[in-house]
Scaffold this active site. Sequence first.
Site, short mmCIF file in Angstrom:
data_model
loop_
_atom_site.label_atom_id
_atom_site.label_comp_id
_atom_site.label_asym_id
_atom_site.label_seq_id
_atom_site.Cartn_x
_atom_site.Cartn_y
_atom_site.Cartn_z
N ASP A 36 0.99 -1.27 -0.04
CA ASP A 36 -0.01 -0.17 0.13
C ASP A 36 0.93 1.18 0.08
OD1 ASP A 36 0.77 0.41 2.60
OD2 ASP A 36 -0.89 -0.75 3.47
N LYS B 54 -3.84 2.73 0.00
CA LYS B 54 -4.45 2.88 1.09
C LYS B 54 -4.14 4.49 1.69
CE LYS B 54 -4.73 1.19 5.88
NZ LYS B 54 -4.28 0.08 6.55
N MET C 76 -3.70 8.66 12.23
CA MET C 76 -4.52 9.01 11.24
C MET C 76 -5.42 9.92 11.85
SD MET C 76 -5.76 4.88 10.83
CE MET C 76 -5.68 4.67 12.51
#
Length: 244
Positions: A34, A56, A170
């Site tokens: 990813d 991602k 995140m």
Amino acid sequence: MGNVYLTGAGPGDVELLTLKAARVIKEADVVIYDRLANPEILKMAKDGCEFVYVGKEDGRHIMPQEEINEVIYQNSLKYENVVRLKGGDPFVFGRGGEEAIYLQERGKTFEIIPGITSAVSAPAYAGIPVTHRGVAVSFRVVTGHESPNKKESQIPWDNFKTDDTIVFLMGLHNLPKISKKLQEVGKPADYPCAVISRGTTKDQTVVVGTLEDIVQKSQGVPTPALIIVGHVVELREQLNWFGQ
Ligand code: SAH
């Protein structure tokens, strides 16, 4: 017949790859990777190795996780050595557990190759130890993906009053809400925090601030980025070594 290696790629600096990860990548017939895995690593693969991108970005999946699971599984039916390469550590917000369960339920064998997580290494390259004698006796790594305003939050915000280090992954897009929430549970407005972007790479950017001004100071900082909150951030004044 094939075996799947759920492999941590480390945080960015290619040299932070483990020897074990390097070995399985060299032997791989296919590498499923990813965005967070440094593309330089792919150059280590042998001629004829196939590459499958299952991109991602910041927790937002270009390909749904179910589909990624299936891609890994299908490749394991086709190839002997399947490497699933994931940024940082596969079990730290990497959904490696879900991928492993999917394989296990289908009778496939797998191995987990831990990686150096960004949660610890990006702070290290920013000169911020996640624990420090007399400053922080523990650190926690928290998802910043969940909005702190969510009604039934799974995050125990009330526990965040202590001086333990908090690393949010995140969380950049939720930074305004996170800094507000931490002040609501009792942290002072001048509490130290930092945003570390593209940690351990030559593009590393570190913004140091307080809960009050970090949002404004870190505007426009690119992802991937993490947020670190705690008095350990102050140690950067003495420990900032990278890129000096
Ligand atoms: N498994 C990964 C984390 C996946 S979640 C690990 O162990 O590192 C993705 C989040 O990790 C990003 O949103 C960001 O918060 C963080 N991240 C990953 N690489 C980073 C880097 N080089 N610098 C700063 N943060 C990073």
